[in-house]
Design a protein around this motif. Structure first.
Motif, PDB file in Angstrom:
ATOM      1  N   LYS A 131       0.812  -1.212   0.000  1.00 53.61           N
ATOM      2  CA  LYS A 131       0.000   0.000   0.000  1.00 53.61           C
ATOM      3  C   LYS A 131       0.853   1.274   0.000  1.00 53.61           C
ATOM      4  N   ALA A 132       2.125   1.142  -0.312  1.00 55.73           N
ATOM      5  CA  ALA A 132       3.027   2.295  -0.314  1.00 55.73           C
ATOM      6  C   ALA A 132       2.642   3.273  -1.423  1.00 55.73           C
ATOM      7  N   THR A 133       3.095   4.532  -1.293  1.00 56.01           N
ATOM      8  CA  THR A 133       2.816   5.523  -2.327  1.00 56.01           C
ATOM      9  C   THR A 133       3.540   5.182  -3.620  1.00 56.01           C
ATOM     10  N   SER A 134       4.638   4.431  -3.536  1.00 56.53           N
ATOM     11  CA  SER A 134       5.407   4.039  -4.714  1.00 56.53           C
ATOM     12  C   SER A 134       6.323   2.910  -4.288  1.00 56.53           C
ATOM     13  N   ASN A 135       6.913   2.195  -5.247  1.00 62.30           N
ATOM     14  CA  ASN A 135       7.894   1.177  -4.856  1.00 62.30           C
ATOM     15  C   ASN A 135       9.300   1.778  -4.768  1.00 62.30           C
ATOM     16  N   ILE A 136       9.406   3.089  -4.946  1.00 62.46           N
ATOM     17  CA  ILE A 136      10.734   3.720  -4.995  1.00 62.46           C
ATOM     18  C   ILE A 136      11.451   3.580  -3.653  1.00 62.46           C
ATOM     19  N   CYS A 137      12.748   3.249  -3.689  1.00 71.94           N
ATOM     20  CA  CYS A 137      13.549   3.133  -2.467  1.00 71.94           C
ATOM     21  C   CYS A 137      14.575   4.242  -2.403  1.00 71.94           C
ATOM     22  N   THR A 138      15.238   4.487  -3.523  1.00 73.14           N
ATOM     23  CA  THR A 138      16.323   5.459  -3.514  1.00 73.14           C
ATOM     24  C   THR A 138      15.818   6.823  -3.938  1.00 73.14           C
ATOM     25  N   ASN A 139      16.605   7.834  -3.671  1.00 67.41           N
ATOM     26  CA  ASN A 139      16.463   9.078  -4.413  1.00 67.41           C
ATOM     27  C   ASN A 139      17.702   9.115  -5.313  1.00 67.41           C
ATOM     28  N   GLN A 140      18.058  10.261  -5.852  1.00 68.83           N
ATOM     29  CA  GLN A 140      19.277  10.320  -6.655  1.00 68.83           C
ATOM     30  C   GLN A 140      20.286  11.145  -5.850  1.00 68.83           C
ATOM     31  N   GLY A 141      20.710  10.576  -4.719  1.00 69.63           N
ATOM     32  CA  GLY A 141      21.496  11.323  -3.739  1.00 69.63           C
ATOM     33  C   GLY A 141      22.686  12.089  -4.314  1.00 69.63           C
ATOM     34  N   LEU A 142      23.438  11.428  -5.169  1.00 68.14           N
ATOM     35  CA  LEU A 142      24.688  12.030  -5.642  1.00 68.14           C
ATOM     36  C   LEU A 142      24.431  13.242  -6.538  1.00 68.14           C
ATOM     37  N   THR A 143      23.474  13.128  -7.435  1.00 66.49           N
ATOM     38  CA  THR A 143      23.202  14.249  -8.328  1.00 66.49           C
ATOM     39  C   THR A 143      22.484  15.377  -7.576  1.00 66.49           C
ATOM     40  N   GLY A 168      21.548   6.665  -3.824  1.00 69.84           N
ATOM     41  CA  GLY A 168      21.262   6.765  -5.252  1.00 69.84           C
ATOM     42  C   GLY A 168      22.255   7.671  -5.950  1.00 69.84           C
ATOM     43  N   PRO A 169      22.350   7.623  -7.244  1.00 71.42           N
ATOM     44  CA  PRO A 169      21.567   6.850  -8.188  1.00 71.42           C
ATOM     45  C   PRO A 169      21.963   5.378  -8.193  1.00 71.42           C
ATOM     46  N   GLY A 170      20.985   4.548  -8.475  1.00 71.34           N
ATOM     47  CA  GLY A 170      21.264   3.139  -8.698  1.00 71.34           C
ATOM     48  C   GLY A 170      21.180   2.842 -10.174  1.00 71.34           C
ATOM     49  N   SER A 171      21.156   1.554 -10.497  1.00 73.67           N
ATOM     50  CA  SER A 171      20.830   1.141 -11.853  1.00 73.67           C
ATOM     51  C   SER A 171      20.296  -0.270 -11.749  1.00 73.67           C
ATOM     52  N   GLY A 172      19.172  -0.513 -12.381  1.00 73.93           N
ATOM     53  CA  GLY A 172      18.469  -1.789 -12.187  1.00 73.93           C
ATOM     54  C   GLY A 172      18.280  -2.571 -13.460  1.00 73.93           C
ATOM     55  N   ALA A 173      19.370  -2.803 -14.183  1.00 71.39           N
ATOM     56  CA  ALA A 173      19.308  -3.552 -15.447  1.00 71.39           C
ATOM     57  C   ALA A 173      18.460  -4.812 -15.312  1.00 71.39           C
ATOM     58  N   VAL A 174      17.725  -5.142 -16.370  1.00 73.33           N
ATOM     59  CA  VAL A 174      16.926  -6.370 -16.350  1.00 73.33           C
ATOM     60  C   VAL A 174      17.410  -7.333 -17.435  1.00 73.33           C
ATOM     61  N   GLY A 175      17.344  -8.616 -17.120  1.00 75.98           N
ATOM     62  CA  GLY A 175      17.656  -9.653 -18.092  1.00 75.98           C
ATOM     63  C   GLY A 175      16.451 -10.562 -18.232  1.00 75.98           C
ATOM     64  N   VAL A 176      16.255 -11.136 -19.435  1.00 77.69           N
ATOM     65  CA  VAL A 176      15.088 -11.996 -19.647  1.00 77.69           C
ATOM     66  C   VAL A 176      15.473 -13.247 -20.433  1.00 77.69           C
ATOM     67  N   GLY A 177      14.677 -14.290 -20.239  1.00 78.03           N
ATOM     68  CA  GLY A 177      14.779 -15.488 -21.054  1.00 78.03           C
ATOM     69  C   GLY A 177      14.051 -15.267 -22.371  1.00 78.03           C
ATOM     70  N   GLU A 178      14.041 -16.290 -23.172  1.00 76.92           N
ATOM     71  CA  GLU A 178      13.536 -16.163 -24.531  1.00 76.92           C
ATOM     72  C   GLU A 178      12.090 -15.654 -24.599  1.00 76.92           C
ATOM     73  N   ARG A 179      11.249 -16.189 -23.690  1.00 75.12           N
ATOM     74  CA  ARG A 179       9.824 -15.856 -23.755  1.00 75.12           C
ATOM     75  C   ARG A 179       9.536 -14.381 -23.561  1.00 75.12           C
ATOM     76  N   LEU A 180      10.369 -13.722 -22.775  1.00 78.00           N
ATOM     77  CA  LEU A 180      10.082 -12.317 -22.454  1.00 78.00           C
ATOM     78  C   LEU A 180      10.881 -11.336 -23.303  1.00 78.00           C
ATOM     79  N   LEU A 181      11.715 -11.871 -24.182  1.00 76.57           N
ATOM     80  CA  LEU A 181      12.597 -11.014 -24.990  1.00 76.57           C
ATOM     81  C   LEU A 181      11.854  -9.869 -25.700  1.00 76.57           C
ATOM     82  N   PRO A 182      10.678 -10.129 -26.299  1.00 84.13           N
ATOM     83  CA  PRO A 182      10.022  -9.032 -27.037  1.00 84.13           C
ATOM     84  C   PRO A 182       9.552  -7.898 -26.136  1.00 84.13           C
ATOM     85  N   TYR A 183       9.452  -8.153 -24.817  1.00 84.25           N
ATOM     86  CA  TYR A 183       8.839  -7.165 -23.921  1.00 84.25           C
ATOM     87  C   TYR A 183       9.852  -6.277 -23.216  1.00 84.25           C
TER      88      TYR A 183
END
Lengths: 131, 466, 507
Positions: free
Chosen positions: B331-343, C293-308
């Motif tokens: 029920k959170a307002t968003s799934n966001i965890c981080t902000n962009q602290g460094l920038t 932050g900032p982070g980076s959340g790259a995603v990887g997929v198997g064959e079935r999800l490749l088009p998405y």
């Protein structure tokens, strides 16, 4: 030991319910619930005029470490929210059964709402939970 | 071993304490048939000397073209102290300030950031930032649905003068939650959103209206009228703004005509990159969001508050965390965890160095340079201004032929001449969005003018010969 | 350890808010651009009703004042560069300096995100190779680098699962199964994708309760979100059974890459049967945490999800690299960032991975596990209780202070705060939620044995303090710039922006 007045009825989700002389019911959260949440910092007071059914989430109470939905114990229409606790949420901690009430509901189910617990039954439920 | 400090003796002692003979025994709970072989697709390790050479070579391939592209990311001068301080290990390698007592630097900085963004946008509160401007708009739409309790339609109006990439991002993010984004057309002459396109929604249930100022074409919208329309129709007004432009432009907190009491926007968001963050291929930037106090519990993202410690001295801490995913879960307002602290750190240093006077000067210099560029380019035969509306620092030009080929020819001469709008606005045919900021000087603008004249002239000569 | 540092020292450490340093009329004018002069120089005037009337109240300080202020603020922080930082589930390892300096080469910093591919081959080559390395490490078929943080990667993953079921006309699948120990983002993400979460319990050994999973999986199952090793710090041994049950029910398997550091090069999510994975490049591939932050959340997929896969991704035509967008990937779940995500973060991950190389990858998992298991043994020998001491620790492990809490009324929070006095950042506290009074400890592979020993010695010392001088622990920290902060006051009075009057009232 938790304070559980005998003249109220209770839900498994820690709301209490008081029958008022005018047929409405008053709803709040129990002494046990406020203790589990800790110091409340905010109450989203329910808006009058809203139609609710039993088990529906209709308010939120918030402490620094938790936020908890409050569920309506009955079907009905909310006729009043306690504006005093909007400015002073600590009333729910200090006086949960009187000044800390949350809302009043106009309901037909007053005497016969299903699934509500007596004080003894609620006390037993709490005792079971702490095992 | 790269970045691993263990000596053979350390390893032996540690294995003995654990009670195993080898490191591989520590992985014995993994079913043997699942264990991976060598990762042949990963190249062998490079030393710092080797990787430095590789990266310098890669950088040299891209070079340093003269850039006139804007479109949501803007080239500005970044004062030397900004990143010298932001990349100090104490900021760079710290994490989310969950242990407030050991993170007062980050926390106080965010509080200062929140104060500056609130001031610049004319709003009451700010969060600690979101990912980027586009995702901030998506979050603003979701927030509007929560905040506007008088609306049940989950319908949000978005003019086509809003950055089309932002619209795409908002669609990907809000689409799964039953929120509808309805686009509104723009006026082909002025480049402003078409006020008449609102009429069909007057008196209907609209959750929010989005207004971008300056809009994607660089044109200034009639924000007062639009804000008043939104409020008259019980819709919230979401302002998308360039924070730098707010040194000169009316802050969203004061939008709305005097007759209706300058009620102001309800949610303001945008891209923070112009405040000291390099272009860097599109990120990391930061999205900002400010709002009215009455909506603070509907705002996503982290928020820092000032409080007192056990001895009654002021200090800073994360607050209102009960809105967030680690407490509210589903029920959170968003799934966001981080902000962009460094920038955000960089932007806070940037805004402090520039102050109101400096920001105003940068904004004014951008306006001057873009006016100068416009003059130089429209002096060339076959180049015209597309829209008549007042501008900030970007402008749409109409060419007498498709922009793509012209841009490729300019790129060959080391000039990035702007953004081809044909993909997002096919009806504009050969339109080009160009931008000049304070980083450009007379010689740069002259060089672009000359190159464009050559490219257009050469092309028409070719056409003539054929 | 001097725990009675006088408040005079701490007062000196307090840094005023920048608005308190500010003085009207003071400037840093070397940073201001010159304005053109003369009749021809001006831009057209802004219409009066769109112009700002009063200057915003921003700070007015000199360059030195700004530099000193922010440098002093930095010194109030703990960080990896200055302190051991064993924050469980966050993988706070050394961020190599070269990753930063090389990602900040001027050509990379000045590259406009909308620059044409013809002027971007150097950058695109790095991103393409990064995609390929991540593909290889995870055993997936395709990778997109655009999600800007782990939570956005999660969103992308669940959105792809939904898109996949929808494309098959299987609209009813909207349940995401998660183990009860899951991270809070899992249910929050499911909600953002219009799904509901079904929680299933774990057994007492920390593995998924297979019978509960069998009961939960069915025609409404969209997928399962799993972290492996789990948030309990142990490898899910029944993963093959889990995979069979979920796939047989028609659902897909989502791998939450929060704990990828533990198995890097040892076992690949694709080989475990996962259909989609998000990675936290800021954890496993050591890009900076930047104060959150900032982070980076790259995603990887198997064959079935490749088009998405979310767009854009980098493709290669012969020797040339180019962006693939909605024209190449019409079924994509779309864009998640205006451009291509946190490119600068991805660049740092690329450089890090090239420096580690093929053999360095597997060493990450090995030494992370060695350090974690060593600390778990040492701390249990000192008298602490490991929540899953009968299991091998992965790259992290849980200490529960339930016993100490009962005996001394000392909480996990108290111990966390006391560790700060010993010059070490606290482990993660109160996560996972189902272990009472827990500390989730992740040392990472880059810490030396001496630093691990120092932490264990400090914990042992704190255990002694609980019995002998409990106030030392319950009132900690004593040596930080501030004492424990009043969270209730912060949430009730909501002082979120600087106002001179509010400041006066507060002090």
């Amino acid at each position: 030991m938790s304070d559980i007045p005998n003249d109220l009825r209770y839900t498994r989700t820690h709301e209490w319910l008081r029958s008022l002389p005018n047929g409405q019911v008053e709803v709040g959260i129990t002494h046990h619930a406020q203790g589990a949440l800790g110091d409340l910092v905010f109450v989203d007071v329910p808006q009058a005029g809203r139609k609710v059914s039993a088990g529906e989430a209709c308010a939120v109470v918030e402490s620094v470490k938790a936020a908890s939905d409050i569920y309506s114990p009955v079907d009905g229409i909310i006729v009043a929210g306690n504006q005093a606790i909007a400015g002073a949420p600590e009333l729910v901690n200090t006086d949960p059964y009187k000044a800390g009430w949350l809302m009043r509901i106009e309901t037909k189910a007053n005497g016969a709402a299903a699934g509500l617990l007596s004080a003894d039954e609620y006390a037993k439920m709490l005792a079971d939970e702490s095992h | 071993m790269p970045f691993i400090p263990h000596t053979p003796q350390d390893i032996a002692e540690m294995l003995q304490v654990i009670g195993v003979r080898s490191v591989s025994e520590l992985f014995e709970e993994i079913p043997a048939e699942l264990l991976a072989g060598p990762l042949t697709g990963v190249p062998l390790a490079l030393s710092e000397i080797e990787i430095s050479r590789l990266m310098s070579d890669r950088a040299a391939i891209d070079g340093r073209p003269l850039n006139f592209i804007g479109g949501g990311a803007y080239e500005h001068h970044i004062p030397a102290p900004v990143w010298a301080i932001a990349t100090r290990g104490e900021f760079y390698s710290a994490y989310t300030p969950y242990q407030a007592e050991a993170s007062q630097g980050t926390l106080q900085l965010i509080y200062e950031y929140q104060s500056m963004l609130s001031e610049l946008t004319g709003m009451e509160v700010s969060n600690a930032s979101l990912y980027d401007g586009a995702s901030a708009l998506a979050e603003a739409c979701l927030m509007a649905v929560r905040a506007n309790r008088s609306s049940l339609s989950r319908r949000i109006l978005v003019p086509r003068t809003v950055n089309p990439l932002y619209l795409q991002v908002a669609r990907s993010i809000v689409g799964n939650q039953g929120v509808t984004l309805v686009t509104l057309d723009y006026d082909r002459a002025s480049g402003r959103m078409l006020a008449e396109s609102l009429q069909q929604f007057t008196g209907q249930d609209v959750t929010a209206l989005v207004v971008q100022q300056p809009n994607f074409f660089g044109v200034l919208e009639e924000v007062d009228e639009l804000t008043d329309w939104a409020h008259a129709n019980k819709a919230l007004l979401i302002g998308v703004v360039n924070p730098l432009s707010l040194a000169l432009l009316k802050p969203p907190g004061l939008w709305g005509g005097p007759a209706s009491g300058n009620q102001g926007a309800d949610i303001v968001c945008g891209e923070g990159q112009p405040l000291g963050v390099p272009l860097a291929s599109g990120g990391p930037y930061f999205g900002f969001m400010t709002t009215r106090m009455q909506y603070v519990r509907q705002m996503p993202g982290r928020i820092v508050g000032r409080t007192l410690d056990a001895e009654g001295r002021p200090g800073f801490t994360l607050t209102l965390q009960a809105r967030e995913q680690h407490i509210r879960r589903g029920k959170a307002t968003s799934n966001i965890c981080t902000n962009q602290g460094l920038t955000v750190t960089a932007a806070t240093i940037y805004m402090s160095l520039m102050g109101a006077a400096g920001l105003e000067r940068v904004a004014a210099a951008c306006m001057q340079r873009s006016a100068q560029l416009l003059k130089a380019l429209t002096a060339i035969r076959g180049v015209k201004t597309t829209f008549t509306g007042p501008r900030f620092h970007e402008v749409v030009l109409s060419l007498d032929r498709p922009a793509a080929a012209v841009l490729e020819e300019l790129a060959r001469r080391g000039i990035l001449g702007g953004l081809d709008l044909s993909q997002h606005y096919p009806e504009l045919k050969s339109a080009l969005l160009v931008c000049a900021t304070e980083t450009k000087n007379d010689a740069d603008i002259a060089r672009y003018g000359q190159a464009l004249a050559e490219v257009l002239g050469a092309a028409s000569a070719k056409a003539g010969a054929a | 350890m001097n725990a009675t540092t006088s408040s005079v020292t701490r007062k000196a450490a307090r840094e005023p808010v920048i608005f308190e340093i500010s003085k009207p009329g003071r400037e840093a004018p070397t940073q201001f651009p010159p304005l053109a002069r003369g009749p021809d120089a001006g831009a057209p005037a802004l219409p009066a009703h769109l112009r700002r009337q009063a200057r915003p109240a921003m700070p007015s300080v000199s360059e030195l004042q700004a530099v000193r202020h922010f440098t002093r603020l930095s010194q109030l922080n703990f960080s990896i560069d200055t302190h051991f930082y064993p924050l469980g589930s966050c993988t706070m390892k050394y961020n190599p300096k070269a990753c930063n300096s090389l990602a900040m080469l001027p050509e990379f910093l000045n590259r406009h995100p909308l620059a044409p591919a013809s002027a971007s081959q150097g950058f695109l080559a790095c991103m393409f190779e990064l995609q390929e390395m991540l593909r290889e490490i995870t055993g997936m078929h395709g990778v997109s680098l655009t999600p800007m943080a782990g939570a956005q990667g999660e969103f992308a993953g669940v959105a792809m699962i939904r898109a996949y079921h929808r494309a098959r006309g299987d609209e009813g699948r909207n349940e995401i199964i998660v183990p009860e120990a899951a991270h809070g983002t899992n249910p929050a993400t499911a909600a953002m994708c219009g799904c509901v979460v079904r929680e299933i319990p774990c057994d007492s050994n920390g593995d998924v309760d297979i019978e509960a999973l069998r009961a939960a999986a069915g025609p409404k199952t969209a997928g399962i979100m799993l972290t492996n090793p789990s948030t309990l710090g142990v490898f899910e041994r029944k993963i093959v059974t889990v995979e069979k049950i979920v796939h047989a029910a028609g659902g897909l398997l989502y791998y939450d890459g929060a704990n990828l550091n533990a198995i890097l090069g040892k076992v690949r999510p694709g080989d475990m049967g996962f259909d989609v994975i998000h990675m936290n490049l800021h954890k496993t591939f050591s890009t900076p945490h930047g104060g959150g932050g900032p982070g980076s959340g790259a995603v990887g997929v198997g064959e079935r999800l490749l088009p998405y896969l979310p767009i854009p991704v980098v493709g290669r035509d012969g020797e040339r690299y180019r962006w693939l967008d909605e024209r190449d990937r019409p079924k994509s779940i779309g864009r998640l960032s205006a451009f291509m995500g946190n490119a600068g973060v991805n660049m740092r991950a690329y450089i890090y991975m090239r420096m580690l190389g093929r053999d360095g990858m597997v060493r990450v998992a090995e030494f992370a596990a060695l350090n974690a298991n060593y600390m778990m043994r040492r701390l249990t020998a000192e008298g602490f209780d490991a929540a899953y001491g009968m299991r091998r620790a992965s790259h992290e492990f849980i200490i529960t202070l339930k016993r100490q809490h009962r005996q001394y009324n000392i909480s996990a929070m108290d111990v966390a705060k006391r560790l700060l006095d010993y010059g070490m950042h606290a482990p993660t506290t109160y996560f996972p939620l189902l272990v009472p009074e827990c500390l989730l400890i992740e040392p990472t592979e880059t810490e030396a044995k001496e630093d691990l020993d120092r932490f264990c010695d400090a914990m042992s010392e704190i255990l002694r303090e609980m019995a002998e001088t409990p106030e030392m622990v319950s009132k900690a920290p004593h040596t930080m710039p501030v004492r424990r902060l009043d969270d209730v006051r912060a949430a009730k009075l909501l002082d979120l922006v600087w106002k001179p009057a509010a400041a006066r009232a507060g002090e």
